[in-house]
Design a protein around this motif. Structure first.
Motif, PDB file in Angstrom:
ATOM      1  N   MET A   1       0.844  -1.185   0.000  1.00  0.00           N
ATOM      2  CA  MET A   1       0.000   0.000   0.000  1.00  0.00           C
ATOM      3  C   MET A   1       0.881   1.237   0.000  1.00  0.00           C
ATOM      4  N   PRO A   2       0.675   2.180  -0.914  1.00  0.00           N
ATOM      5  CA  PRO A   2       1.516   3.374  -0.939  1.00  0.00           C
ATOM      6  C   PRO A   2       1.228   4.286   0.247  1.00  0.00           C
ATOM      7  N   PHE A   3       2.232   5.027   0.621  1.00  0.00           N
ATOM      8  CA  PHE A   3       2.087   5.981   1.732  1.00  0.00           C
ATOM      9  C   PHE A   3       1.223   7.156   1.274  1.00  0.00           C
ATOM     10  N   PRO A   4       0.235   7.579   2.062  1.00  0.00           N
ATOM     11  CA  PRO A   4      -0.583   8.729   1.670  1.00  0.00           C
ATOM     12  C   PRO A   4       0.267   9.994   1.611  1.00  0.00           C
ATOM     13  N   ASN A   5       0.015  10.797   0.623  1.00  0.00           N
ATOM     14  CA  ASN A   5       0.818  11.995   0.392  1.00  0.00           C
ATOM     15  C   ASN A   5       0.387  13.105   1.346  1.00  0.00           C
ATOM     16  N   ILE A   6       0.894  13.040   2.578  1.00  0.00           N
ATOM     17  CA  ILE A   6       0.579  14.035   3.610  1.00  0.00           C
ATOM     18  C   ILE A   6       1.852  14.782   3.961  1.00  0.00           C
ATOM     19  N   ASP A   7       1.843  16.087   3.806  1.00  0.00           N
ATOM     20  CA  ASP A   7       3.003  16.898   4.125  1.00  0.00           C
ATOM     21  C   ASP A   7       3.164  16.973   5.643  1.00  0.00           C
ATOM     22  N   PRO A   8       4.346  16.619   6.179  1.00  0.00           N
ATOM     23  CA  PRO A   8       4.552  16.721   7.632  1.00  0.00           C
ATOM     24  C   PRO A   8       4.374  18.137   8.159  1.00  0.00           C
ATOM     25  N   ILE A   9       4.511  19.141   7.292  1.00  0.00           N
ATOM     26  CA  ILE A   9       4.310  20.528   7.695  1.00  0.00           C
ATOM     27  C   ILE A   9       2.847  20.894   7.483  1.00  0.00           C
ATOM     28  N   ALA A  10       2.148  21.177   8.573  1.00  0.00           N
ATOM     29  CA  ALA A  10       0.722  21.470   8.489  1.00  0.00           C
ATOM     30  C   ALA A  10       0.465  22.888   8.001  1.00  0.00           C
ATOM     31  N   ILE A  11       1.259  23.842   8.506  1.00  0.00           N
ATOM     32  CA  ILE A  11       1.070  25.251   8.176  1.00  0.00           C
ATOM     33  C   ILE A  11       2.434  25.875   7.918  1.00  0.00           C
ATOM     34  N   ALA A  12       2.561  26.571   6.810  1.00  0.00           N
ATOM     35  CA  ALA A  12       3.818  27.269   6.483  1.00  0.00           C
ATOM     36  C   ALA A  12       3.504  28.694   6.069  1.00  0.00           C
ATOM     37  N   ILE A  13       4.069  29.636   6.801  1.00  0.00           N
ATOM     38  CA  ILE A  13       3.913  31.063   6.486  1.00  0.00           C
ATOM     39  C   ILE A  13       5.310  31.659   6.400  1.00  0.00           C
ATOM     40  N   GLY A  14       5.791  31.842   5.178  1.00  0.00           N
ATOM     41  CA  GLY A  14       7.156  32.324   5.008  1.00  0.00           C
ATOM     42  C   GLY A  14       8.137  31.345   5.620  1.00  0.00           C
ATOM     43  N   PRO A  15       9.050  31.842   6.471  1.00  0.00           N
ATOM     44  CA  PRO A  15      10.040  30.951   7.092  1.00  0.00           C
ATOM     45  C   PRO A  15       9.481  30.156   8.275  1.00  0.00           C
ATOM     46  N   ILE A  16       8.255  30.458   8.666  1.00  0.00           N
ATOM     47  CA  ILE A  16       7.648  29.798   9.823  1.00  0.00           C
ATOM     48  C   ILE A  16       6.898  28.548   9.361  1.00  0.00           C
ATOM     49  N   ALA A  17       7.269  27.416   9.938  1.00  0.00           N
ATOM     50  CA  ALA A  17       6.628  26.150   9.582  1.00  0.00           C
ATOM     51  C   ALA A  17       6.160  25.447  10.854  1.00  0.00           C
ATOM     52  N   ILE A  18       4.899  25.071  10.862  1.00  0.00           N
ATOM     53  CA  ILE A  18       4.319  24.343  11.995  1.00  0.00           C
ATOM     54  C   ILE A  18       4.015  22.927  11.534  1.00  0.00           C
ATOM     55  N   ARG A  19       4.605  21.963  12.218  1.00  0.00           N
ATOM     56  CA  ARG A  19       4.471  20.571  11.826  1.00  0.00           C
ATOM     57  C   ARG A  19       3.289  19.919  12.533  1.00  0.00           C
ATOM     58  N   TRP A  20       2.780  18.863  11.902  1.00  0.00           N
ATOM     59  CA  TRP A  20       1.693  18.108  12.508  1.00  0.00           C
ATOM     60  C   TRP A  20       2.104  17.545  13.866  1.00  0.00           C
ATOM     61  N   TYR A  21       3.385  17.217  14.020  1.00  0.00           N
ATOM     62  CA  TYR A  21       3.869  16.660  15.278  1.00  0.00           C
ATOM     63  C   TYR A  21       3.685  17.660  16.416  1.00  0.00           C
ATOM     64  N   ALA A  22       4.001  18.931  16.147  1.00  0.00           N
ATOM     65  CA  ALA A  22       3.826  19.967  17.165  1.00  0.00           C
ATOM     66  C   ALA A  22       2.344  20.172  17.471  1.00  0.00           C
ATOM     67  N   LEU A  23       1.515  20.147  16.436  1.00  0.00           N
ATOM     68  CA  LEU A  23       0.081  20.308  16.650  1.00  0.00           C
ATOM     69  C   LEU A  23      -0.499  19.140  17.444  1.00  0.00           C
TER      70      LEU A  23
END
Length: 274
Positions: A1-23
């Motif tokens: 089964m292929p891995f679902p194409n989910i970006d580990p970064i949930a929110i990115a605003i310029g240089p600021i990136a919030i990952r799903w792990y932090a959320l």
């Protein structure tokens, strides 16, 4: 089964990136605090009608919970999973961007925070551990989903139809989605078991019982999943070609859970009754 194409970064605003792990950490604490508020407010669930602290104080505790989880998780990872490296590179201890967190360390940190916070409020610290046992499964569930999204902590190769090919796997073979196994066992299933214990059998009326049930359920689930989950690369299997650090650290949790349950059910001054 292929891995679902989910970006580990949930929110990115310029240089600021919030990952799903932090959320997952953030919402795990917030949702856990919300559920804890409902439990604390329902005084009939508790021993002699007295929760460990007033329901409104759960939001103050949530702040200390977040700090204790992060600090305890990081210290646990440094001590148990990669101590030689951090002794040689001490500045890296504070670099949590490498994702090195230990659930067992976070658990110890959270327990200490709950005990000290409850004692400052004059409550029963065993009941505060029961509260943690009732709500911690929420954070575990979200955290393991975040591990899956991060394509980390995956399992051994498998031929089962639900095996997943993770993008970070250098071999690109189907593997056990062990993160999802843990999300279901340690998170969803254990939450339901404890929910029945607290609301059908009134287990919160015996201080220490819910905490013991959680400890036993978590330890058994973690030990079982470790048989199909790859160990940390820097440690490998520690004994007999199959014993992992996660299993070793889960054994004292299992023993502690058994002792808590035995202590709680042996007390005659807090019978279980509606």
């Amino acid at each position: 089964m292929p891995f679902p194409n989910i970006d580990p970064i949930a929110i990115a605003i310029g240089p600021i990136a919030i990952r799903w792990y932090a959320l997952a950490y953030l919402f795990g604490v917030l949702l856990g605090a919300g559920y804890g508020f409902l439990l604390l407010r329902n005084q009939r669930l508790w021993h002699r009608g007295a929760p460990p602290f007033p329901a409104k104080d759960i939001w103050d505790f949530a702040f200390w919970a977040m700090l204790s989880i992060v600090l305890g998780g990081r210290v646990g990872y440094v001590l148990f999973y990669n101590l030689p490296y951090y002794l040689q590179n001490p500045i890296e201890i504070i670099n949590t961007l490498d994702g090195g967190m230990s659930y067992h360390g976070g658990m110890v940190g959270l327990m200490l925070a709950a005990i000290f916070f409850t004692r400052s409020k004059g409550g029963n610290w065993l009941s505060s551990l029961d509260l943690l046992g009732a709500v911690a499964t929420i954070g575990i569930f979200l955290g393991r989903l975040a591990n899956f999204i991060n394509s980390e902590l995956y399992g051994a190769p498998t031929t089962l139809p639900w095996g997943v090919v993770f993008p970070t796997d250098p071999l690109q073979v189907a593997r056990h989605p062990s993160q999802l196994y843990e999300a279901v066992l340690e998170g969803l299933l254990l939450f339901l078991v404890i929910r029945v214990a607290t609301h059908v059998f009134f287990a919160l009326r015996k201080p220490g019982l819910v905490a013991g049930i959680f400890a036993i359920g978590y330890a058994l689930s973690r030990i079982a999943v470790e048989f199909v989950r790859l160990p940390d690369e820097q440690l490998g299997y520690l004994y007999f070609g199959w014993v992992t650090m996660g299993q070793i650290l889960s054994l004292p949790i299992l023993l502690g859970g058994v002792l808590l349950v035995a202590y709680a059910v042996s007390r005659r001054d807090n019978p279980l009754r509606p």
